[in-house]
Structure formats: C-alpha cells, structure tokens
Design a protein around this motif. Structure first.
Motif, mmCIF file in Angstrom:
data_model
loop_
_atom_site.group_PDB
_atom_site.id
_atom_site.type_symbol
_atom_site.label_atom_id
_atom_site.label_comp_id
_atom_site.label_asym_id
_atom_site.label_seq_id
_atom_site.Cartn_x
_atom_site.Cartn_y
_atom_site.Cartn_z
ATOM 1 N N ASP A 31 38.982 1.858 -29.609
ATOM 2 C CA ASP A 31 38.479 0.658 -28.915
ATOM 3 C C ASP A 31 38.712 0.886 -27.432
ATOM 4 O O ASP A 31 39.752 1.414 -27.037
ATOM 5 N N ASP A 32 37.709 0.517 -26.605
ATOM 6 C CA ASP A 32 37.856 0.820 -25.185
ATOM 7 C C ASP A 32 38.808 -0.142 -24.479
ATOM 8 O O ASP A 32 39.226 0.107 -23.364
ATOM 9 N N GLU A 33 39.165 -1.240 -25.131
ATOM 10 C CA GLU A 33 40.119 -2.185 -24.532
ATOM 11 C C GLU A 33 41.530 -1.761 -24.947
ATOM 12 O O GLU A 33 41.936 -1.930 -26.098
ATOM 13 N N ASP A 82 35.436 0.221 -32.778
ATOM 14 C CA ASP A 82 34.707 -0.859 -32.089
ATOM 15 C C ASP A 82 33.246 -0.419 -31.924
ATOM 16 O O ASP A 82 32.979 0.725 -31.549
ATOM 17 N N ILE A 83 32.308 -1.306 -32.198
ATOM 18 C CA ILE A 83 30.897 -0.888 -32.165
ATOM 19 C C ILE A 83 30.446 -0.536 -30.758
ATOM 20 O O ILE A 83 29.689 0.408 -30.542
ATOM 21 N N ARG A 84 30.914 -1.293 -29.773
ATOM 22 C CA ARG A 84 30.440 -1.065 -28.399
ATOM 23 C C ARG A 84 31.535 -0.326 -27.635
ATOM 24 O O ARG A 84 32.596 -0.856 -27.371
ATOM 25 N N ASP A 136 25.761 0.933 -28.834
ATOM 26 C CA ASP A 136 26.193 1.010 -30.228
ATOM 27 C C ASP A 136 26.865 2.356 -30.484
ATOM 28 O O ASP A 136 26.781 2.897 -31.574
ATOM 29 N N HIS A 192 31.026 -7.554 -32.559
ATOM 30 C CA HIS A 192 30.732 -8.941 -32.207
ATOM 31 C C HIS A 192 29.363 -9.358 -32.724
ATOM 32 O O HIS A 192 28.971 -10.494 -32.560
ATOM 33 N N LYS A 219 34.641 -8.974 -35.102
ATOM 34 C CA LYS A 219 35.827 -8.641 -34.335
ATOM 35 C C LYS A 219 36.864 -9.774 -34.351
ATOM 36 O O LYS A 219 38.058 -9.540 -34.187
#
Lengths: 215, 563
Positions: A7-9, A52-54, A61, A84, A107
């Motif tokens: 996940d980028d976060e 995470d998709i994004r 995607d 999301h 999410k």
C-alpha cells in the motif's frame, strides 16, 4: 500464515501490519508500489499478498494488474485486493482468469480485523472472497436472461453467501437452516449452473464467478 | 461621351482621308482603286471601333483609337491634302509607334525599361526625324512639288537636311520595328499558357504590321522618304490586313470575356438553388477549367477558412497562385488557382462582377459555420475542463481523504486493542468512532463516484454503465459496445444514463448502445418522465458534437466516436 502488504500509504501499511501480527499472522514484507510488490513476492513467496488497488506508478489500477500478474506467476500464492471501488467489474477482473485464492474487499474493512483474518484464511484455503457490499448490490441488479434465472430465491441467497466467502456451516447459521439443507441447496445450484462434479472447492469458486458475471 | 468624341474625330479623319485620296489619287498610297481606299479607311475605323467596344483601361483605349486615327492620317502628306497638309507632314509616320505603344500596354500595363526605351526611339524616329524634323526644312515648291499646299511649318528650306533626316528616320524605323518584333516574340515565348492565349491575337498582328512598316521603311531608305511605288502599295496592303487582324484580336478578347460572363452568370443562377457548402469551388473550377481551383475566406485575425468553414492554409500551396479579392481595401476572399489564370484582366473583373453575390453568400456561410464550430469547440473545452476537474477531485478524495480515514480507522482499532481490557467505556466510544469512520468512508466513496467514477476513466463505458446497474437496480443493461471511445464521448454517454436514472420515476430504464458509421448511438427507454428537462443533457451531448432526441419514453443520443 505469511502475509505481504502493499500500500502506498506508509501509515496504513504499518498499522495494518501491526493489526495482522496481533491477530497471529506473520508479515514478511511491506512495500509501496506495484514493481516492488512483484519483486518482493518473487523473493519472499508469501501465502497471501494484501494489495491496494491504486498504487504508483500510475495510481490507477496498478495494484490489480500486479495482483493478476502474481496469480499468473504463482498458483499457490493468494491475493487479497483492497479497493475503494464498489464496482463488481474490478472484482471480476481479478477473479476471471484464476478465481482460486483471490479476494476483493472494500478498503473500509481494513480495520475490521475479524473480517480481514477470515478472508485471508479462506483465500489461503483456496477459496475466493468478494466483499458482501458488492455481493448485495449484485443481488438487486437486473440482468439479461441466463442460468441464474433458473435459481430459486433461496438458492440465490445461498449463492450470494458463498460469494461472500462463508462456509456451509456459517451459511446455515445465517439462514437458520441445517447444514444438510444448505448442502442440498448448493448441489441444486451446481446442477442448475451446469457445474460438473469436480473438486468441491473449485465448483464453489466457479459458482461465485457465474454469479459475478450475472449470467 | 468620350465615345462620341472619339467617333467624331475618327469619322472626320476618315472623311478627310477619303477627300485627300480622291483629290489626288496618283500621289496617294491607296491610288485609284476604290477597294484599296475602302480597305485602308476601314482598317483605321475598325481599330477605333475595337478600341471603343472592348473592355480596356482608359489609356489603352485612347492609344488604340489614336493608332487607328494616325493610320488614317498617313495619307495626309499628299499634294491633295490642302489645309491638312502640314499636319500630315508631321504625323504621317506616327501610327506604327502609337500602335506598338498600344500593343505593349495591352500586354503589360506597366512598361519595363526595354519597352520604354524602344517606344522612345520609335516616337523620336516617327515624329522628330520623319515628321517635324523633316517638315521644318521641307519647302514643297523648291523640292519640285508645284501643286503641294503650303507647308506652314517650314522654317528654312534645306533639301539635303530633308534627305538626310528622311534616310535616318527610315533607318531608325527599320531598326526599332525589328527590335519590336524581337521583343514581342520574346514576350510570347516566356509567357504562361493562359497569358499567351490572351496576347497572341493582338501582339502577333501588331508585330506583323510593324514588321511590314519596317520593311517598307528600309525599302524607301535610298530615296529618303516613304512613297507609293508598287512595292510600297503591296506593303500597305499587308499593313491593312494586319491592322484588321489587330482589331479582330481586340474584339476576340471581348467576345471571350462575354462568354466567360455568360458562364459565370449561369453559375450565379446555379448557386441560387442553395448550393452545398463549398459548392462554389466546384462551380468555379468548372467555369474556369481549373480543377485545382480553391476558394478561401478571411477570418478576423488573419486566418483563412475554406467554403465549409474548416481552417485552411493560404500559403501552403506552392504550385498555385493566390488572387486576393478585396472589399474596402481588406482581403475578404482568396482564389487559389493555376498560375496565370487571372492574368487576363477581363477574367478577374468578370469573376468579381458575376460571382460577387455568390462569393459573398458562401463567405458569410463559411464564416458562420466556422463561428459555430469554434463555439462548439469552446463548449467542448468547457465540459472537458469540468470533467478534468471532477477527475482530479476524485483522485484527491481517493488518494487523500479516503486513505487518511482508512489509516485512522486502523489506528483506532490498534488503540482499542491496547485499551480494551482496561476501560470498557472508552472502548465503546472508540468503537462508535470506528463505525462513524466506516460510514464516512462509504459516503466519501459515493461522493467520489458521483463526481466521476474511476471505472469510467479506467475501464470505459460498458463497465461503467454495468456498474450503474449495480447501484440502480432499475437500470436494465442491454447490448453495449465493449471498446473505448474518446474520454469526452464516454463521459457524455455515461452522464446521460446516470442523470436519466437519477431524474426518472420508479419504472425500469433500459439502456442499449452501439457503434455505427463512426458514431456512438445510445438509446434509453423507460417509463414516463424519462424525457423531462433535458437541456443540460443536450448541452453535454452537444459539447462533443452530438445530438439528443427526446420523445416521451425514449431518449436517443448520437455522438461522434472520434471527437
């Protein structure tokens, strides 16, 4: 179970890792973009990758594309895509090619560790899991005529719960029916959807897929 | 008015010439023959008539008429000339110079230095050496012409000077005549095809007339004056023939111009029957026999458009010539054509006269079309900008708020795990906060989706409309084309479906779409209320150049795929 988180976060990634570790999972790696995810999966061979998709690099995607790639490369590694997006289309894209060992959850469920842990275990066992919110939307959807029209109201209800990843026992509890009755419903569903007797797990997945397709 | 004056002068000159020849046929060039006299006078009058009949600029008209009158005056240096004798002495050799002048001016309105030099020599030789120069020294009585009228210009009698000036004048005449023929041939050899077609009928007979005159001058050089021996008379007969051909050539240009006018008039009539956009181009290309012909119109700001209103490049045609059509000093239209097409002055004038209305009609139509197109493009840009804003907001919500809230939910869950055993009340409150976050996330997702669904941008129209059916069970999805379209077209079609669902009643709405002939056709059928207040939907569809047709229970949109 050995889990990999992409996940980028960073805060979310770390928080999720702590939640899963508390719940008894082993987090073997964390990364923030699709390329790193593929490299890490190849190197560490987790049981399930939570994606995470994004994600970078394109922020569209990429996570889903990477998940499909993982499914192609490693048939034994499961993938759980967090998204999301409510659209069944994305779940379809993930499940269509190789439906086993794959899941698609919204999410907002990440903090619900029980749901998350259950989904991860089911994926590890070779099933597929689709978010109940998406499934419930599909129930209401109108569709062109197809084999699903053959199902009774009750059978369709059972199929929806299968799609959510529930076991026969859990479905029985939810519907106040005996496991024997549930099994009878399920074999009716398999027959009406023209799913020939094979490995039971595989048939469940195919039934879900037919359900997502809506025909 | 000047025509009348010209005819009075010409007819007077002709009458004087006839009288002079009749009075003393033996000393005239025409001689006893009535036929020769008639031909001679007719040649001069035909030149005047041609000059007055043709569409020529004033000075050319004057020169051509003057050459005809000067030709008649050539007989006036005869003993029978009476009072006109002195005029005849000066002007009897003037006509070739005036005719050459007219021819050069006919070929090219502005004369270059070789032409100017040649004409200076010609006029000097004719008027000074042969004309006035001789006249001031010529005493008719002393030189043996006893029945000649008095020479009123005589200053002093110098027979030798008269002889020498005459010889010199005739030599000069022979030389400039040869130079003129060379110049005329050189011009014709270098001219374009159309130009040559215009110039040959006039320039060639003039060159012949001048050449014959030059030969005649050289023939008379030994005796020092132009005379009327049999050779001279033969030469004059040739001159008469050449002059008649000159007049015919000038009239021929006029006839051609009339034909062109008739052609263009027919064209205007054709155009009256509401021509298709750019139809004028085809008509003019036919009329002028130039398939490459094109018409462009000027827009404010110096850009050009074609007859259909599309932008066009005026300078991009290197193999074509551009003729700009002016109105009030500003170029309003331009004709691109084969080089030399409008070098014939009459052609451009005829075009301007006959096709003015048609041109103006087409120009205004083209401008209107270009204006509409620019409005449509501007509307398209406004919608595209709004869509881009929506996409960027959707991204910001997704990458920002949604991610942040999900992280926050995890943080609360982690806190709850640590606190759970110690404080039941706090755990419940945190649980409520977590629920609140989940609702907030769901609402944000709806908000982001409502702005513009990511599935539309990422996956295209078909998945996006199918996803709408998950949200709106009333939507029955029929056949949809699977491929991608331009983003503005996909947005327009998507919002058409989504908005119709949002504002229609309770009944089912069925959507189908297909691709046909480069267009995306979307059809929505449903219960009553489907077609109410569609102005904003029309705007959205119109912004991509599409049309929306709303009837009770049905909405049909036609969108160009390749917007």
């Amino acid at each position: 179970m050995r889990i990999l988180i992409a996940d980028d976060e960073a805060l979310l990634r770390d928080g999720l890792a702590r939640l899963l570790e508390d719940a008894g999972f082993e987090v073997v790696g964390r990364c923030g973009d699709a390329d790193a995810l593929l490299r890490m999966v190849d190197a560490r061979l987790p049981d399930v990758a939570v994606v995470d998709i994004r994600m970078p690099p394109n922020n569209t995607d990429d996570g889903l594309v990477a998940a499909q790639e993982i499914r192609r490369r490693h048939s034994r590694i499961g993938v759980l895509v967090l998204s999301h997006h409510l659209e069944a289309h994305y779940a379809m894209r993930l499940l269509e090619e190789v439906p086993e060992r794959a899941g698609y959850l919204l999410k907002e469920r990440v903090s619900d560790v029980a749901v998350l842990a259950d989904a991860l275990r089911r994926i590890g066992e070779g099933e597929c899991v689709v978010d109940p919110t998406i499934v419930s939307r599909l129930v209401a959807r109108q569709r062109a005529r197809g084999p699903l029209d053959e199902l009774t109201e009750r059978e369709r209800e059972v199929l929806a719960l299968i799609a959510e990843g529930l076991s026969n026992t859990a479905i029985g509890e939810r519907m106040y029916l005996s496991p024997k009755t549930i099994e009878a419903h399920i074999s009716q569903i398999f027959m009406k959807l023209d799913l020939l007797p094979a490995a039971d797990q595989h048939r469940r997945v195919l039934a879900v897929l037919a359900y997502l397709r809506g025909s | 008015m000047y025509r009348v004056a010209a005819w009075v002068v010409a007819l007077t000159a002709a009458a004087v010439t006839v009288a002079i020849v009749r009075a003393d046929p033996g000393d005239s060039v025409a001689g006893e023959s009535a036929l020769a006299l008639t031909a001679e006078v007719a040649a001069g009058l035909l030149l005047v008539a041609a000059a007055l009949a043709a569409r020529l600029e004033t000075w050319l008209r004057v020169l051509l008429a003057a050459s005809g009158i000067a030709w008649l005056i050539a007989e006036w240096n005869s003993p029978g000339a009476g009072a006109a004798f002195s005029v005849g002495l000066v002007l009897y050799a003037a006509w070739p110079a005036v005719l050459a002048h007219a021819a050069l001016r006919y070929a090219d309105r502005s004369l270059g230095w070789p032409e100017r030099a040649l004409l200076a020599v010609a006029y000097a030789g004719s008027l000074l050496l042969l004309g006035a120069g001789t006249a001031v020294f010529f005493d008719p009585v002393e030189q043996g012409c006893l029945d000649c009228p008095a020479n009123r210009l005589l200053l002093s009698s110098h027979p030798e000077a008269v002889h020498d000036l005459g010889r010199a004048g005739l030599l000069v005449a022979g030389v400039w005549a040869a130079a003129f023929v060379a110049l005329a041939l050189f011009r014709l050899a270098r001219a374009s095809w159309t130009r040559r077609r215009v110039e040959i009928p006039v320039l060639v007979p003039v060159a012949v007339a001048v050449a014959v005159f030059g030969a005649r001058a050289l023939h008379g050089r030994e005796r020092g004056f132009l005379s009327n021996d049999p050779t001279d008379r033969a030469y004059v007969a040739a001159e008469v023939a050449a002059l008649v051909l000159v007049a015919a050539g000038v009239v021929w240009a006029r006839v051609r111009a009339r034909r062109m006018r008739a052609e263009l008039t027919r064209l205007v009539v054709d155009l009256g029957q509401s021509p298709p956009p750019g139809g004028l181009r085809d008509q003019l290309a036919d009329a002028f026999g130039d398939p490459s012909l094109d018409i462009l119109h000027a827009q404010t700001g110096g850009t050009w458009i074609d007859g259909t209103g599309r932008p066009a490049d005026l300078d991009g045609h290197s193999d074509q010539q551009v003729t700009r059509l002016l109105a009030g000093g500003r170029p309003v239209s331009a004709v691109l054509h084969r080089p030399g097409l409008f070098e014939e002055p009459a052609m451009a004038a005829e075009l301007a006269d006959a096709a003015r209305l048609a041109l103006e009609h087409e120009r205004l139509n083209a401008l209107r079309r270009a204006h509409l197109e620019s409005l449509r493009a501007s509307r398209g840009r406004i919608v595209a900008t709004a869509d881009a804003e929506r996409r960027s907001l959707e991204r910001d919500l997704h990458d920002g708020a949604q991610q942040r809230l999900a992280t926050l939910a995890i943080a609360i869950r982690l806190a709850r795990r640590q606190l759970a055993r110690e404080d039941q009340g706090l755990d419940a409150e945190l649980g409520a906060a977590e629920d609140g976050l989940r609702v907030a996330l769901a609402e944000l997702r709806e908000l982001a989706h409502g702005l513009i669904p990511a599935v539309l941008a990422h996956e295209g129209l078909k998945p996006a409309v199918e996803a709408l059916a998950e949200r709106w069970p009333r939507l029955v999805v029929g056949d949809l084309p699977a491929g991608r379209f331009a983003a503005p077209v996909e947005s327009a079609a998507y919002f058409l479906v989504a908005e119709t669902l949002r504002r229609s009643g309770d009944g089912d709405v069925a959507v189908t779409a297909r691709r046909a002939d480069g267009r995306l056709l979307v059809q929505l059928r449903g219960a009553t209320g489907i077609a109410v207040s569609t102005t904003d939907l029309e705007d959205r569809v119109g912004a991509v150049g599409g049309t929306l047709d709303a009837t009770e229970g049905t909405l049909c949109a036609e969108l160009p795929c390749g917007f």
